[in-house]
Design a protein around this motif. Structure first.
Motif, PDB file in Angstrom:
ATOM      1  N   ILE A  68      10.323   0.596  -2.149  1.00 42.77           N
ATOM      2  CA  ILE A  68      10.496   0.243  -3.560  1.00 42.77           C
ATOM      3  C   ILE A  68      11.705   0.991  -4.102  1.00 42.77           C
ATOM      4  N   TYR A  69      12.638   0.235  -4.678  1.00 39.28           N
ATOM      5  CA  TYR A  69      13.865   0.785  -5.237  1.00 39.28           C
ATOM      6  C   TYR A  69      13.913   0.564  -6.747  1.00 39.28           C
ATOM      7  N   GLY A  70      14.627   1.433  -7.425  1.00 39.40           N
ATOM      8  CA  GLY A  70      14.910   1.220  -8.841  1.00 39.40           C
ATOM      9  C   GLY A  70      14.282   2.225  -9.782  1.00 39.40           C
ATOM     10  N   GLY A  71      13.413   3.088  -9.288  1.00 42.33           N
ATOM     11  CA  GLY A  71      12.802   4.089 -10.158  1.00 42.33           C
ATOM     12  C   GLY A  71      11.347   4.323  -9.823  1.00 42.33           C
ATOM     13  N   PRO A  72      10.698   5.132 -10.641  1.00 39.37           N
ATOM     14  CA  PRO A  72       9.274   5.408 -10.406  1.00 39.37           C
ATOM     15  C   PRO A  72       8.411   4.191 -10.697  1.00 39.37           C
ATOM     16  N   ILE A  73       7.231   4.181 -10.103  1.00 41.21           N
ATOM     17  CA  ILE A  73       6.297   3.064 -10.279  1.00 41.21           C
ATOM     18  C   ILE A  73       5.465   3.306 -11.536  1.00 41.21           C
ATOM     19  N   PRO A  74       5.414   2.337 -12.458  1.00 40.95           N
ATOM     20  CA  PRO A  74       4.561   2.500 -13.635  1.00 40.95           C
ATOM     21  C   PRO A  74       3.087   2.520 -13.219  1.00 40.95           C
ATOM     22  N   LEU A  75       2.342   3.347 -13.892  1.00 36.40           N
ATOM     23  CA  LEU A  75       0.931   3.542 -13.563  1.00 36.40           C
ATOM     24  C   LEU A  75       0.155   2.230 -13.542  1.00 36.40           C
ATOM     25  N   GLU A  76       0.489   1.303 -14.429  1.00 35.72           N
ATOM     26  CA  GLU A  76      -0.255   0.040 -14.498  1.00 35.72           C
ATOM     27  C   GLU A  76      -0.066  -0.828 -13.253  1.00 35.72           C
ATOM     28  N   ALA A  77       0.903  -0.489 -12.401  1.00 40.34           N
ATOM     29  CA  ALA A  77       1.110  -1.249 -11.159  1.00 40.34           C
ATOM     30  C   ALA A  77       0.266  -0.699 -10.002  1.00 40.34           C
ATOM     31  N   LEU A  78      -0.434   0.412 -10.226  1.00 38.75           N
ATOM     32  CA  LEU A  78      -1.177   1.090  -9.163  1.00 38.75           C
ATOM     33  C   LEU A  78      -2.682   0.960  -9.332  1.00 38.75           C
ATOM     34  N   PHE A  99       0.843  -1.191   0.000  1.00 39.38           N
ATOM     35  CA  PHE A  99       0.000   0.000   0.000  1.00 39.38           C
ATOM     36  C   PHE A  99       0.881   1.244   0.000  1.00 39.38           C
ATOM     37  N   HIS A 100       0.353   2.328  -0.550  1.00 37.52           N
ATOM     38  CA  HIS A 100       1.046   3.612  -0.530  1.00 37.52           C
ATOM     39  C   HIS A 100      -0.013   4.705  -0.421  1.00 37.52           C
ATOM     40  N   ILE A 101       0.214   5.667   0.457  1.00 36.96           N
ATOM     41  CA  ILE A 101      -0.699   6.808   0.578  1.00 36.96           C
ATOM     42  C   ILE A 101      -0.201   7.900  -0.353  1.00 36.96           C
ATOM     43  N   ALA A 102      -1.113   8.423  -1.171  1.00 39.69           N
ATOM     44  CA  ALA A 102      -0.756   9.431  -2.170  1.00 39.69           C
ATOM     45  C   ALA A 102      -1.677  10.633  -2.068  1.00 39.69           C
ATOM     46  N   LEU A 103      -1.122  11.793  -2.284  1.00 40.98           N
ATOM     47  CA  LEU A 103      -1.953  12.987  -2.386  1.00 40.98           C
ATOM     48  C   LEU A 103      -2.576  13.024  -3.779  1.00 40.98           C
ATOM     49  N   ILE A 124       6.685   9.779  -6.104  1.00 40.35           N
ATOM     50  CA  ILE A 124       6.746  10.428  -4.795  1.00 40.35           C
ATOM     51  C   ILE A 124       7.044   9.369  -3.742  1.00 40.35           C
ATOM     52  N   SER A 125       8.072   9.610  -2.956  1.00 41.69           N
ATOM     53  CA  SER A 125       8.448   8.663  -1.916  1.00 41.69           C
ATOM     54  C   SER A 125       7.442   8.679  -0.782  1.00 41.69           C
ATOM     55  N   THR A 126       7.208   9.836  -0.253  1.00 43.88           N
ATOM     56  CA  THR A 126       6.210  10.067   0.779  1.00 43.88           C
ATOM     57  C   THR A 126       5.859  11.544   0.725  1.00 43.88           C
ATOM     58  N   ARG A 127       4.940  11.978   1.512  1.00 44.10           N
ATOM     59  CA  ARG A 127       4.431  13.339   1.445  1.00 44.10           C
ATOM     60  C   ARG A 127       5.556  14.389   1.354  1.00 44.10           C
ATOM     61  N   GLY A 128       5.546  15.099   0.229  1.00 47.61           N
ATOM     62  CA  GLY A 128       6.499  16.180   0.022  1.00 47.61           C
ATOM     63  C   GLY A 128       7.923  15.756  -0.287  1.00 47.61           C
ATOM     64  N   LEU A 129       8.152  14.481  -0.455  1.00 46.27           N
ATOM     65  CA  LEU A 129       9.502  13.979  -0.686  1.00 46.27           C
ATOM     66  C   LEU A 129       9.544  13.182  -1.987  1.00 46.27           C
ATOM     67  N   PRO A 130      10.183  13.737  -3.018  1.00 48.78           N
ATOM     68  CA  PRO A 130      10.244  13.013  -4.295  1.00 48.78           C
ATOM     69  C   PRO A 130      11.215  11.831  -4.245  1.00 48.78           C
ATOM     70  N   LEU A 131      10.964  10.873  -5.099  1.00 52.44           N
ATOM     71  CA  LEU A 131      11.813   9.689  -5.217  1.00 52.44           C
ATOM     72  C   LEU A 131      13.275  10.078  -5.434  1.00 52.44           C
ATOM     73  N   ALA A 132      13.529  11.073  -6.264  1.00 52.02           N
ATOM     74  CA  ALA A 132      14.907  11.475  -6.566  1.00 52.02           C
ATOM     75  C   ALA A 132      15.671  11.872  -5.305  1.00 52.02           C
ATOM     76  N   ARG A 153      -0.684  13.754 -11.367  1.00 52.42           N
ATOM     77  CA  ARG A 153       0.509  13.906 -12.192  1.00 52.42           C
ATOM     78  C   ARG A 153       0.938  12.549 -12.752  1.00 52.42           C
ATOM     79  N   ALA A 154       0.807  11.491 -11.954  1.00 56.15           N
ATOM     80  CA  ALA A 154       1.150  10.147 -12.430  1.00 56.15           C
ATOM     81  C   ALA A 154       0.237   9.728 -13.584  1.00 56.15           C
ATOM     82  N   LEU A 155      -1.034  10.106 -13.500  1.00 53.59           N
ATOM     83  CA  LEU A 155      -1.963   9.779 -14.591  1.00 53.59           C
ATOM     84  C   LEU A 155      -1.527  10.433 -15.900  1.00 53.59           C
ATOM     85  N   LYS A 156      -0.918  11.600 -15.812  1.00 51.59           N
ATOM     86  CA  LYS A 156      -0.449  12.306 -17.011  1.00 51.59           C
ATOM     87  C   LYS A 156       0.880  11.764 -17.529  1.00 51.59           C
ATOM     88  N   THR A 157       1.787  11.415 -16.599  1.00 49.95           N
ATOM     89  CA  THR A 157       3.129  11.004 -17.017  1.00 49.95           C
ATOM     90  C   THR A 157       3.275   9.498 -17.207  1.00 49.95           C
TER      91      THR A 157
END
Length: 114
Positions: free
Chosen positions: A93-103, A3-7, A22-30, A13-17
């Protein structure tokens, strides 16, 4: 199941890209290097109360671990407190952003403060 909590704005933005980064609130994966997750509904409830209690519009996402593997992403269960190896484990989760189809957006659960 993960599970992941998302704003809503981050999920929009994920639907568009096509990717959620996002790692957690206000903290990007990068910046964080991994995406924080929960392994149980109990963990979701506690994270919601600790981090998202002021955002009743936040979403709970489920994450398909097979889709993560297909995208060459890995899940590691690590201590909540890096200085205490015996602290509760949370999936990261390590290795990059999560593809939309996994959510998938969870429906029908009472995730809000109880």
């Amino acid at each position: 199941m993960l599970f992941h909590i998302a704003l809503p704005e981050d999920y929009a933005r994920a639907l568009k890209t096509g990717f959620y980064d996002i790692s957690t609130r206000g903290l990007p994966l990068a910046q964080a290097r991994f995406i924080h997750c929960s392994a149980s509904e109990d963990q979701v409830q506690r994270i919601w109360q600790a981090v998202y209690s002021d955002r009743q519009d936040a979403l709970v996402l489920t994450i398909d671990e097979l889709a993560l593997a297909d995208a060459n992403l890995t899940v590691q269960h690590e201590p909540c407190d890096p200085l205490d190896p015996d602290s509760e484990l949370f999936p990261h989760i390590y290795g990059g952003p999560i593809p939309l189809e996994a959510l998938t957006v969870c429906r029908g659960h009472q995730w809000k403060r109880q």
